[in-house]
Design a protein around this motif. Structure first.
Motif, PDB file in Angstrom:
ATOM      1  N   SER A 110      -5.713  49.608   2.952  1.00  0.00           N
ATOM      2  CA  SER A 110      -6.369  49.144   4.176  1.00  0.00           C
ATOM      3  C   SER A 110      -5.621  47.980   4.798  1.00  0.00           C
ATOM      4  O   SER A 110      -5.451  47.910   6.018  1.00  0.00           O
ATOM      5  CB  SER A 110      -7.807  48.719   3.869  1.00  0.00           C
ATOM      6  OG  SER A 110      -8.522  49.792   3.336  1.00  0.00           O
ATOM      7  N   GLU A 111      -5.166  47.067   3.972  1.00  0.00           N
ATOM      8  CA  GLU A 111      -4.463  45.882   4.490  1.00  0.00           C
ATOM      9  C   GLU A 111      -3.156  46.285   5.179  1.00  0.00           C
ATOM     10  O   GLU A 111      -2.774  45.685   6.191  1.00  0.00           O
ATOM     11  CB  GLU A 111      -4.189  44.914   3.331  1.00  0.00           C
ATOM     12  CG  GLU A 111      -3.675  43.572   3.764  1.00  0.00           C
ATOM     13  CD  GLU A 111      -4.675  42.767   4.577  1.00  0.00           C
ATOM     14  OE1 GLU A 111      -4.240  41.836   5.262  1.00  0.00           O
ATOM     15  OE2 GLU A 111      -5.883  43.058   4.545  1.00  0.00           O
ATOM     16  N   ARG A 142      -4.096  47.523   8.644  1.00  0.00           N
ATOM     17  CA  ARG A 142      -4.537  46.409   9.472  1.00  0.00           C
ATOM     18  C   ARG A 142      -3.347  45.593   9.965  1.00  0.00           C
ATOM     19  O   ARG A 142      -3.256  45.242  11.142  1.00  0.00           O
ATOM     20  CB  ARG A 142      -5.510  45.520   8.683  1.00  0.00           C
ATOM     21  CG  ARG A 142      -6.268  44.529   9.543  1.00  0.00           C
ATOM     22  CD  ARG A 142      -7.091  43.587   8.709  1.00  0.00           C
ATOM     23  NE  ARG A 142      -6.303  42.715   7.859  1.00  0.00           N
ATOM     24  CZ  ARG A 142      -5.585  41.684   8.301  1.00  0.00           C
ATOM     25  NH1 ARG A 142      -5.539  41.397   9.567  1.00  0.00           N
ATOM     26  NH2 ARG A 142      -4.905  40.942   7.459  1.00  0.00           N
ATOM     27  N   LYS A 143      -2.395  45.330   9.077  1.00  0.00           N
ATOM     28  CA  LYS A 143      -1.197  44.573   9.462  1.00  0.00           C
ATOM     29  C   LYS A 143      -0.319  45.369  10.419  1.00  0.00           C
ATOM     30  O   LYS A 143       0.292  44.802  11.330  1.00  0.00           O
ATOM     31  CB  LYS A 143      -0.406  44.161   8.224  1.00  0.00           C
ATOM     32  CG  LYS A 143      -1.074  43.051   7.449  1.00  0.00           C
ATOM     33  CD  LYS A 143      -0.250  42.635   6.255  1.00  0.00           C
ATOM     34  CE  LYS A 143      -0.937  41.498   5.518  1.00  0.00           C
ATOM     35  NZ  LYS A 143      -0.146  41.042   4.379  1.00  0.00           N
ATOM     36  N   LYS A 189      -1.926  45.092  13.794  1.00  0.00           N
ATOM     37  CA  LYS A 189      -1.749  43.730  14.307  1.00  0.00           C
ATOM     38  C   LYS A 189      -0.323  43.538  14.830  1.00  0.00           C
ATOM     39  O   LYS A 189      -0.108  42.913  15.871  1.00  0.00           O
ATOM     40  CB  LYS A 189      -2.051  42.716  13.209  1.00  0.00           C
ATOM     41  CG  LYS A 189      -2.026  41.281  13.683  1.00  0.00           C
ATOM     42  CD  LYS A 189      -2.453  40.326  12.591  1.00  0.00           C
ATOM     43  CE  LYS A 189      -2.444  38.905  13.105  1.00  0.00           C
ATOM     44  NZ  LYS A 189      -2.913  37.958  12.092  1.00  0.00           N
ATOM     45  N   LYS A 242      -6.294  44.594  17.474  1.00  0.00           N
ATOM     46  CA  LYS A 242      -6.519  44.348  16.055  1.00  0.00           C
ATOM     47  C   LYS A 242      -7.352  45.489  15.486  1.00  0.00           C
ATOM     48  O   LYS A 242      -7.966  46.252  16.232  1.00  0.00           O
ATOM     49  CB  LYS A 242      -7.166  42.997  15.809  1.00  0.00           C
ATOM     50  CG  LYS A 242      -8.439  42.750  16.556  1.00  0.00           C
ATOM     51  CD  LYS A 242      -8.883  41.311  16.366  1.00  0.00           C
ATOM     52  CE  LYS A 242      -9.962  40.959  17.366  1.00  0.00           C
ATOM     53  NZ  LYS A 242     -10.364  39.563  17.258  1.00  0.00           N
ATOM     54  N   ALA A 243      -7.345  45.594  14.169  1.00  0.00           N
ATOM     55  CA  ALA A 243      -8.059  46.685  13.508  1.00  0.00           C
ATOM     56  C   ALA A 243      -8.864  46.146  12.346  1.00  0.00           C
ATOM     57  O   ALA A 243      -8.509  45.127  11.754  1.00  0.00           O
ATOM     58  CB  ALA A 243      -7.075  47.736  13.004  1.00  0.00           C
ATOM     59  N   LYS A 244      -9.950  46.849  12.025  1.00  0.00           N
ATOM     60  CA  LYS A 244     -10.702  46.537  10.818  1.00  0.00           C
ATOM     61  C   LYS A 244     -11.233  47.834  10.240  1.00  0.00           C
ATOM     62  O   LYS A 244     -11.448  48.811  10.956  1.00  0.00           O
ATOM     63  CB  LYS A 244     -11.815  45.535  11.087  1.00  0.00           C
ATOM     64  CG  LYS A 244     -13.003  46.067  11.815  1.00  0.00           C
ATOM     65  CD  LYS A 244     -14.064  44.982  11.900  1.00  0.00           C
ATOM     66  CE  LYS A 244     -15.388  45.575  12.306  1.00  0.00           C
ATOM     67  NZ  LYS A 244     -16.454  44.594  12.279  1.00  0.00           N
ATOM     68  N   LEU A 245     -11.439  47.813   8.937  1.00  0.00           N
ATOM     69  CA  LEU A 245     -11.978  48.974   8.253  1.00  0.00           C
ATOM     70  C   LEU A 245     -13.443  49.108   8.635  1.00  0.00           C
ATOM     71  O   LEU A 245     -14.236  48.197   8.432  1.00  0.00           O
ATOM     72  CB  LEU A 245     -11.829  48.811   6.739  1.00  0.00           C
ATOM     73  CG  LEU A 245     -12.338  49.953   5.874  1.00  0.00           C
ATOM     74  CD1 LEU A 245     -11.571  51.239   6.164  1.00  0.00           C
ATOM     75  CD2 LEU A 245     -12.207  49.598   4.406  1.00  0.00           C
ATOM     76  N   PHE A 268     -10.918  53.353  10.609  1.00  0.00           N
ATOM     77  CA  PHE A 268     -10.618  52.039  11.149  1.00  0.00           C
ATOM     78  C   PHE A 268     -11.063  51.951  12.590  1.00  0.00           C
ATOM     79  O   PHE A 268     -11.002  52.941  13.328  1.00  0.00           O
ATOM     80  CB  PHE A 268      -9.113  51.752  11.077  1.00  0.00           C
ATOM     81  CG  PHE A 268      -8.629  51.507   9.685  1.00  0.00           C
ATOM     82  CD1 PHE A 268      -8.509  50.214   9.214  1.00  0.00           C
ATOM     83  CD2 PHE A 268      -8.308  52.550   8.846  1.00  0.00           C
ATOM     84  CE1 PHE A 268      -8.080  49.972   7.928  1.00  0.00           C
ATOM     85  CE2 PHE A 268      -7.878  52.328   7.562  1.00  0.00           C
ATOM     86  CZ  PHE A 268      -7.760  51.028   7.098  1.00  0.00           C
ATOM     87  N   ARG A 269     -11.478  50.776  12.988  1.00  0.00           N
ATOM     88  CA  ARG A 269     -11.829  50.524  14.378  1.00  0.00           C
ATOM     89  C   ARG A 269     -10.786  49.581  14.944  1.00  0.00           C
ATOM     90  O   ARG A 269     -10.501  48.530  14.362  1.00  0.00           O
ATOM     91  CB  ARG A 269     -13.208  49.878  14.469  1.00  0.00           C
ATOM     92  CG  ARG A 269     -13.561  49.532  15.892  1.00  0.00           C
ATOM     93  CD  ARG A 269     -14.929  48.917  15.969  1.00  0.00           C
ATOM     94  NE  ARG A 269     -15.217  48.652  17.372  1.00  0.00           N
ATOM     95  CZ  ARG A 269     -15.918  47.634  17.788  1.00  0.00           C
ATOM     96  NH1 ARG A 269     -16.431  46.789  16.919  1.00  0.00           N
ATOM     97  NH2 ARG A 269     -16.136  47.457  19.063  1.00  0.00           N
ATOM     98  N   CYS A 270     -10.204  49.967  16.058  1.00  0.00           N
ATOM     99  CA  CYS A 270      -9.240  49.122  16.741  1.00  0.00           C
ATOM    100  C   CYS A 270      -9.865  48.628  18.031  1.00  0.00           C
ATOM    101  O   CYS A 270     -10.588  49.374  18.688  1.00  0.00           O
ATOM    102  CB  CYS A 270      -7.968  49.903  17.059  1.00  0.00           C
ATOM    103  SG  CYS A 270      -7.103  50.475  15.604  1.00  0.00           S
TER     104      CYS A 270
END
Length: 98
Positions: free
Chosen positions: A3-4, A7-8, A11, A32-35, A45-47
């Motif tokens: 996941s990280e 996300r990176k 970003k 940006k994104a998050k799980l 993921f949601r961006c």
């Protein structure tokens, strides 16, 4: 899939979009994104990206294009839409078709 790492990656794409002068003047908050959630075999993921009024569609299209290219380059596949059924040992399943 980490996941990280995703996300990176997203970003980094957001930062690259800020470096593009034409796009930077339209971006209020960078991509940006998050799980969002985890489903069987899939991480969702949601961006998000905040833009100047009425410019969100063209920037969203550009962000999607860049995300797809980056995921393909990193060899991270998209989830497919195939239905999967897990049958565990010691259980019985009766399938019905419509």
């Amino acid at each position: 899939m980490q996941s990280e790492r995703i996300r990176k990656l997203v970003k980094k794409i957001g930062q690259e979009m800020l470096e593009d002068e034409a796009l930077a003047k339209l971006i209020v908050v960078p991509l940006k994104a998050k799980l969002l959630r985890i489903e069987p075999g899939v991480k969702v993921f949601r961006c998000k990206l905040q833009t100047m009024p009425e410019r969100q569609f063209e920037l969203r299209t550009e962000a999607y294009r860049r995300i797809e290219a980056a995921l393909a380059e990193a060899e991270i596949p998209f989830a497919d839409s195939a239905a999967r059924i897990a049958v565990y040992p010691g259980t019985s399943v009766a399938l019905q078709t419509a």
